[in-house]
Write an enzyme that holds these catalytic residues in place. Structure first.
Site, PDB file in Angstrom:
ATOM      1  N   PRO A  80       0.820  -1.171   0.075  1.00 27.11           N
ATOM      2  CA  PRO A  80      -0.053   0.027   0.201  1.00 27.11           C
ATOM      3  C   PRO A  80       0.868   1.392   0.039  1.00 27.11           C
ATOM      4  O   PRO A  80       1.678   1.468   0.804  1.00 27.11           O
ATOM      5  CB  PRO A  80      -0.777  -0.027   1.329  1.00 27.11           C
ATOM      6  CG  PRO A  80       0.163  -1.071   2.221  1.00 27.11           C
ATOM      7  CD  PRO A  80       0.898  -1.984   1.364  1.00 27.11           C
ATOM      8  N   GLY A  82       0.187   5.554  -0.106  1.00 29.22           N
ATOM      9  CA  GLY A  82      -0.488   6.605   0.114  1.00 29.22           C
ATOM     10  C   GLY A  82       0.066   7.671  -0.964  1.00 29.22           C
ATOM     11  O   GLY A  82       1.067   7.898  -1.383  1.00 29.22           O
ATOM     12  N   SER A 109      -4.141   1.383  -0.496  1.00 28.83           N
ATOM     13  CA  SER A 109      -3.742   2.089   0.970  1.00 28.83           C
ATOM     14  C   SER A 109      -4.977   2.870   1.284  1.00 28.83           C
ATOM     15  O   SER A 109      -5.795   3.328   0.434  1.00 28.83           O
ATOM     16  CB  SER A 109      -2.633   3.071   0.573  1.00 28.83           C
ATOM     17  OG  SER A 109      -2.860   4.068   1.700  1.00 28.83           O
ATOM     18  N   HIS A 275       8.213  -0.282   6.835  1.00 22.34           N
ATOM     19  CA  HIS A 275       7.374   0.673   6.187  1.00 22.34           C
ATOM     20  C   HIS A 275       8.355   1.349   5.077  1.00 22.34           C
ATOM     21  O   HIS A 275       8.354   2.497   4.685  1.00 22.34           O
ATOM     22  CB  HIS A 275       7.123   1.856   6.902  1.00 22.34           C
ATOM     23  CG  HIS A 275       5.638   2.603   6.643  1.00 22.34           C
ATOM     24  ND1 HIS A 275       4.660   2.539   7.229  1.00 22.34           N
ATOM     25  CD2 HIS A 275       5.478   3.648   5.802  1.00 22.34           C
ATOM     26  CE1 HIS A 275       3.659   3.072   6.987  1.00 22.34           C
ATOM     27  NE2 HIS A 275       4.207   3.998   5.592  1.00 22.34           N
ATOM     28  N   GLY A 308      12.749  -3.097   0.904  1.00 19.70           N
ATOM     29  CA  GLY A 308      13.629  -3.130   0.222  1.00 19.70           C
ATOM     30  C   GLY A 308      14.075  -4.276  -0.839  1.00 19.70           C
ATOM     31  O   GLY A 308      15.161  -4.361  -1.646  1.00 19.70           O
ATOM     32  N   GLY A 329       6.992  -2.186  -2.634  1.00 18.64           N
ATOM     33  CA  GLY A 329       6.267  -0.790  -2.706  1.00 18.64           C
ATOM     34  C   GLY A 329       7.070   0.023  -3.839  1.00 18.64           C
ATOM     35  O   GLY A 329       6.463   0.256  -4.910  1.00 18.64           O
ATOM     36  N   ARG A 330       8.389   0.571  -3.528  1.00 21.02           N
ATOM     37  CA  ARG A 330       8.928   1.653  -4.546  1.00 21.02           C
ATOM     38  C   ARG A 330       9.177   0.794  -5.853  1.00 21.02           C
ATOM     39  O   ARG A 330       9.140   1.422  -6.883  1.00 21.02           O
ATOM     40  CB  ARG A 330      10.275   2.085  -3.787  1.00 21.02           C
ATOM     41  CG  ARG A 330       9.798   2.991  -2.672  1.00 21.02           C
ATOM     42  CD  ARG A 330      10.909   3.629  -2.138  1.00 21.02           C
ATOM     43  NE  ARG A 330      10.895   4.460  -1.139  1.00 21.02           N
ATOM     44  CZ  ARG A 330      10.850   3.808   0.375  1.00 21.02           C
ATOM     45  NH1 ARG A 330      10.995   2.569   0.349  1.00 21.02           N
ATOM     46  NH2 ARG A 330      10.704   4.731   1.308  1.00 21.02           N
TER      47      ARG A 330
HETATM   48  C1  LIG Z   1       5.652   6.953  -0.668  1.00 22.60           C
HETATM   49  C2  LIG Z   1       5.024   5.647   0.171  1.00 22.60           C
HETATM   50  C3  LIG Z   1       3.972   5.958   0.726  1.00 22.60           C
HETATM   51  C4  LIG Z   1       3.461   4.773   1.666  1.00 22.60           C
HETATM   52  N1  LIG Z   1       2.224   4.840   1.993  1.00 22.60           N
HETATM   53  C5  LIG Z   1       1.862   3.713   2.971  1.00 22.60           C
HETATM   54  C6  LIG Z   1       0.402   3.528   3.322  1.00 22.60           C
HETATM   55  O1  LIG Z   1      -0.448   4.381   3.159  1.00 22.60           O
HETATM   56  N2  LIG Z   1       0.061   2.600   4.312  1.00 22.60           N
HETATM   57  C7  LIG Z   1       1.124   1.585   4.709  1.00 22.60           C
HETATM   58  O2  LIG Z   1       0.676   0.902   5.333  1.00 22.60           O
HETATM   59  N3  LIG Z   1       2.257   1.450   4.190  1.00 22.60           N
HETATM   60  C8  LIG Z   1       2.646   2.636   3.368  1.00 22.60           C
HETATM   61  N4  LIG Z   1       4.113   2.624   2.770  1.00 22.60           N
HETATM   62  C9  LIG Z   1       4.640   1.510   2.944  1.00 22.60           C
HETATM   63  C10 LIG Z   1       4.676   0.481   2.197  1.00 22.60           C
HETATM   64  O3  LIG Z   1       3.526  -0.333   2.105  1.00 22.60           O
HETATM   65  C11 LIG Z   1       5.800  -0.714   2.074  1.00 22.60           C
HETATM   66  O4  LIG Z   1       5.860  -1.067   3.585  1.00 22.60           O
HETATM   67  C12 LIG Z   1       7.120  -0.157   1.690  1.00 22.60           C
HETATM   68  O5  LIG Z   1       7.171   0.846   0.639  1.00 22.60           O
HETATM   69  C13 LIG Z   1       8.011  -1.329   1.452  1.00 22.60           C
HETATM   70  O6  LIG Z   1       9.369  -1.062   1.119  1.00 22.60           O
HETATM   71  P1  LIG Z   1       9.722  -0.679  -0.314  1.00 22.60           P
HETATM   72  O7  LIG Z   1       9.481   0.650  -0.972  1.00 22.60           O
HETATM   73  O8  LIG Z   1      11.563  -0.626  -0.041  1.00 22.60           O
HETATM   74  O9  LIG Z   1       9.358  -2.060  -1.223  1.00 22.60           O
HETATM   75  C14 LIG Z   1       4.282   3.630   1.981  1.00 22.60           C
HETATM   76  C15 LIG Z   1       5.653   3.578   1.443  1.00 22.60           C
HETATM   77  C16 LIG Z   1       5.881   4.532   0.550  1.00 22.60           C
HETATM   78  C17 LIG Z   1       7.200   4.472  -0.119  1.00 22.60           C
END
Ligand SMILES: Cc1cc2nc3c(=O)[nH]c(=O)nc-3n(C[C@H](O)[C@H](O)[C@H](O)COP(=O)(O)O)c2cc1C
Length: 383
Positions: A80, A82, A109, A275, A308, A329-330
């Site tokens: 998810p 946001g 999200s 996160h 990661g 995520g990213r």
């Molecule tokens: C820009 C951004 C916004 C995020 N918003 C949420 C969110 O709204 N709810 C949530 O549970 N996690 C949120 N996350 C965390 C992601 O769900 C996830 O745990 C994280 O991106 C994993 O790491 P990675 O980007 O290295 O894969 C967010 C992450 C990013 C980068």
């Protein structure tokens, strides 16, 4: 560089950086404070060594993974995120459709820039809903009722935002509520006409599920108060467990005792996550906490890992250390930033092909068959 010449997620990240104004790119790319945790997540994953085995006949390879009674085409879902439409217009729906196309879970999200109803439709049965528990019980209940009505059957409760993360890049970029047009923002818009035009056509991104509630917000603290309570307790979580009839997972678990707590109140699974390094800089990389958590859980509920993931082999590293599944995520977001729907497709293609190649090289004919025996000695003994 064309999308087909992007060899890795990092290549897509670089391409996205060239197409997106800095304030919007940093919003997704950045992490908490020194960003140590953000960097360490991927570094620690890379340090997990698996030993290739040969003479194993890997002429047929199977990347499918079964999670919570459902079989997906790969052990990867969209985490998810946001406000992702600020990164690239329509990113939310683009990724929901990608997940549907490849039979992967898509986690909408509660802070998404598209409504949960529209994302349920785009994910078409592959959507899960991520809930931030509000300080206002009526707001939480309203979201749960909407998620039920939209047909979501899996609820993810995010636990790791009791206080807002401090992201230095966002402060430097003067990203504030309400959004202000600064000279740096204007320069970013002029330098990235494709993004600016697409954003103009698609409309200014907002936190769609709370649109009415947040209209009067004059500070980030106001937004945070409506969105996320700092007062979530085990009792509160247990009430949610009783309230939600479908599968319930808790996201943001890093301590084996918290995993045991989730098990004790009847959760169906946890997402071991920091996160993506956006909340704290002082914590451990997710992958390093996974073995101790897997031991505490002992196969009694599902374990998903995120934070990661940038390579196909990362899914195998997580599996060998005790996870059933991974979220990115990213990695997938960079794909959209690099080239819209085609870029999202390319991001998944890169990760999937890397996964298939790594399986063959590891001597494992299926993702499900990978376990601790794949680890180099030392890691399998790590706690
Ligand atoms: C820009 C951004 C916004 C995020 N918003 C949420 C969110 O709204 N709810 C949530 O549970 N996690 C949120 N996350 C965390 C992601 O769900 C996830 O745990 C994280 O991106 C994993 O790491 P990675 O980007 O290295 O894969 C967010 C992450 C990013 C980068």
């Amino acid at each position: 560089m064309g999308l087909d010449r992007a060899a890795s997620i990092e290549d897509l990240r670089c391409r996205a950086r060239r197409r997106i104004p800095r304030f919007a790119f940093d919003l997704v790319d950045g992490g908490a404070e020194s960003e140590r945790n953000l960097r360490r997540n991927s570094e620690a994953l890379e340090e997990v060594e698996l030993i290739p085995r040969y003479m194993m006949d890997v002429s047929a390879l199977d990347t499918r993974a079964t999670l919570l009674g459902q079989t997906y085409d790969a052990p990867l879902g969209m985490a998810p995120i946001g406000m992702l439409n600020a990164f690239w217009p329509n990113a939310d729906e683009t990724l929901a459709r990608l997940c549907k196309r490849h039979n992967l879970p898509y986690v909408a999200s509660s802070a998404a820039s598209t409504t949960l109803e529209a994302l349920a439709e785009a994910a078409d049965g592959n959507g899960w809903f991520q809930l931030y528990v509000s300080s206002d019980d009526d707001v939480t209940e309203g979201l749960i009722q909407r998620a039920e009505a939209a047909g979501y059957t899996t609820l993810i409760v995010t636990a790791d935002v009791p206080a807002a993360g401090k992201r230095d890049r966002d402060i430097r970029n003067q990203l504030a509520v309400p959004f202000r047009i600064t000279p740096a923002v204007i320069a970013g818009l002029l330098a990235n006409p494709r993004w600016s035009l697409a954003t103009l056509i698609h409309g200014k991104p907002n936190i769609a599920n709370y649109a009415g509630l947040l209209r009067s917000a004059t500070s980030y603290a106001d937004v945070q108060k409506t969105l996320i309570t700092p007062a979530l307790t085990w009792e509160g979580l247990e009430r949610l467990r009783g309230r939600w009839k479908g599968k319930l997972l808790v996201k943001g678990i890093l301590h084996p005792d918290d995993a045991r707590g989730c098990l004790a109140i009847g959760c169906d699974g946890i997402i071991v996550s920091n996160h993506g390094g956006r909340q704290v800089a002082f914590g451990p990389p997710t992958i390093e906490m996974l073995p101790a958590i897997a031991e505490a859980v002992g196969g009694r509920m599902a374990i998903i890992m995120d934070s990661g993931v940038r390579r196909g082999a990362d899914m195998l590293r997580a599996k060998a250390l005790g996870a059933d599944f991974a979220l990115a995520g990213r990695a997938l977001a960079y794909g959209v930033g690099a080239g819209g729907a085609a870029g999202a497709e390319r991001a998944f293609e890169i990760l999937h092909l890397e996964l298939i190649r790594a399986l063959g090289q590891l001597g494992a004919s299926s993702f499900e068959s990978v376990g601790p025996s794949a680890l180099r000695r030392g890691h399998s003994e790590a706690d």
